[in-house]
Scaffold this motif. Structure first.
Motif, mmCIF file in Angstrom:
data_model
loop_
_atom_site.group_PDB
_atom_site.id
_atom_site.type_symbol
_atom_site.label_atom_id
_atom_site.label_comp_id
_atom_site.label_asym_id
_atom_site.label_seq_id
_atom_site.Cartn_x
_atom_site.Cartn_y
_atom_site.Cartn_z
ATOM 1 N N ALA A 35 0.843 -1.203 0.000
ATOM 2 C CA ALA A 35 0.000 0.000 0.000
ATOM 3 C C ALA A 35 0.878 1.254 0.000
ATOM 4 N N MET A 36 1.918 1.251 0.824
ATOM 5 C CA MET A 36 2.786 2.430 0.907
ATOM 6 C C MET A 36 3.518 2.662 -0.416
ATOM 7 N N GLN A 37 3.954 1.565 -1.046
ATOM 8 C CA GLN A 37 4.603 1.707 -2.364
ATOM 9 C C GLN A 37 3.637 2.351 -3.358
ATOM 10 N N TYR A 38 2.378 1.931 -3.271
ATOM 11 C CA TYR A 38 1.372 2.495 -4.186
ATOM 12 C C TYR A 38 1.173 3.991 -3.905
ATOM 13 N N LEU A 39 1.050 4.324 -2.619
ATOM 14 C CA LEU A 39 0.777 5.720 -2.253
ATOM 15 C C LEU A 39 1.945 6.650 -2.592
ATOM 16 N N CYS A 40 3.119 6.047 -2.789
ATOM 17 C CA CYS A 40 4.307 6.855 -3.137
ATOM 18 C C CYS A 40 4.792 6.564 -4.553
ATOM 19 N N ASN A 41 3.906 6.070 -5.412
ATOM 20 C CA ASN A 41 4.383 5.674 -6.745
ATOM 21 C C ASN A 41 4.721 6.861 -7.651
ATOM 22 N N GLY A 42 4.429 8.075 -7.181
ATOM 23 C CA GLY A 42 4.767 9.269 -7.973
ATOM 24 C C GLY A 42 6.258 9.459 -8.164
ATOM 25 N N TYR A 43 7.065 8.846 -7.288
ATOM 26 C CA TYR A 43 8.528 8.984 -7.434
ATOM 27 C C TYR A 43 9.036 8.279 -8.677
ATOM 28 N N HIS A 44 8.268 7.316 -9.155
ATOM 29 C CA HIS A 44 8.748 6.499 -10.287
ATOM 30 C C HIS A 44 8.177 6.949 -11.621
ATOM 31 N N ALA A 103 -5.180 15.728 -14.422
ATOM 32 C CA ALA A 103 -5.371 14.934 -13.199
ATOM 33 C C ALA A 103 -4.188 13.992 -12.958
ATOM 34 N N ARG A 104 -3.623 13.463 -14.029
ATOM 35 C CA ARG A 104 -2.455 12.568 -13.861
ATOM 36 C C ARG A 104 -1.246 13.318 -13.316
ATOM 37 N N ILE A 105 -1.098 14.572 -13.736
ATOM 38 C CA ILE A 105 0.021 15.381 -13.212
ATOM 39 C C ILE A 105 -0.204 15.648 -11.720
ATOM 40 N N VAL A 106 -1.452 15.938 -11.346
ATOM 41 C CA VAL A 106 -1.765 16.135 -9.920
ATOM 42 C C VAL A 106 -1.368 14.879 -9.137
ATOM 43 N N ASP A 107 -1.769 13.718 -9.640
ATOM 44 C CA ASP A 107 -1.473 12.446 -8.948
ATOM 45 C C ASP A 107 0.020 12.167 -8.855
ATOM 46 N N MET A 108 0.727 12.457 -9.942
ATOM 47 C CA MET A 108 2.165 12.177 -9.967
ATOM 48 C C MET A 108 2.887 12.874 -8.802
ATOM 49 N N PHE A 109 2.455 14.105 -8.494
ATOM 50 C CA PHE A 109 3.109 14.834 -7.399
ATOM 51 C C PHE A 109 2.448 14.551 -6.046
#
Ligand SMILES: Nc1nc2c(ncn2[C@@H]2O[C@H](COP(=O)(O)OP(=O)(O)OP(=O)(O)O)[C@@H](O)[C@H]2O)c(=O)[nH]1
Ligand SMILES: [Zn+2]
Length: 186
Positions: A35-44, A103-109
């Motif tokens: 779950a944490m990897q998912y919530l921080c997937n914007g780094y990748h 919306a994808r840019i919002v999610d990425m950050f």
């Protein structure tokens, strides 16, 4: 890396006084790490990959607004969620951005460890970079779990942050039009 994270979550379970061998908790370190990897997937993700070439020629030079984009992020101080909405606007100069890409840019950050002010700025800068717009405006309204579930325990405070670039910064009329259209103007 994930295996390491699993072990760390096992330690956290022990740390809060629980028994990681209890049946209901056996798979929890693995689930929590995932779950944490998912919530921080914007780094990748990179901006280029997220936009995927979805820029379309247009001679429309009027303000484009995408409002009420749901937003889930994690505060970098407590790693607890902050949840809210982002409103994004830009004034095109020959190219418009695919709607979903905003919306994808919002999610990425958002899917990183953040403070709301930096998140707001990163989204605005990215939209500017991608569209070369005459102006970009981003407003985020969010509730922070670190203020609700712990600490001062205030349930109703909403933080609003904004970044205005180009025409939105220079022209009061443009800024007012934007704030009016997202329902925040006078
Ligand atoms: N400006 C800003 N502050 C934030 C954000 N998320 C959390 N904070 C604040 O970061 C601060 C961290 O303060 P500290 O005193 O170091 O940590 P703390 O003892 O956990 O603080 P309390 O939350 O007041 O209990 C707190 O005031 C939080 O409310 C954010 O997105 N932007
Ligand atoms: Zn916090």
């Amino acid at each position: 890396m994930t295996l390491d994270m699993n072990n760390h979550y096992r330690e956290i379970i022990l740390g809060v006084g629980e028994n990681p061998e209890r049946e209901g908790l056996l798979d929890t370190p693995k689930r929590a790490a995932k779950a944490m990897q998912y919530l921080c997937n914007g780094y990748h993700k990179s901006l280029e990959e997220v936009v995927n070439g979805a820029l379309f020629e247009s001679d429309n030079d009027e303000m484009v607004i995408v409002r009420d984009i749901e937003l889930y992020s994690l505060c970098e101080h407590h790693m607890l969620p902050f949840i809210g909405k982002a409103h994004v606007a830009y004034i095109p100069t020959g190219k418009v951005l695919g709607l979903s890409k905003v919306a994808r840019i919002v999610d990425m950050f958002a899917r990183r460890l953040q403070i709301q002010e930096n998140l707001t700025k990163q989204i605005a800068d990215a939209i500017q970079q991608v569209t070369n717009a005459a102006g970009v405006a981003v407003v985020i309204e969010a509730k922070h779990m670190c203020m609700m579930m712990r600490g001062v325990e205030k349930q109703n405070s909403v933080m609003t942050s904004s970044v205005m670039l180009g025409a939105f910064r220079e022209s009061c009329n443009t800024r007012h039009e934007f704030l009016q259209l997202i329902g925040r103007g006078k």
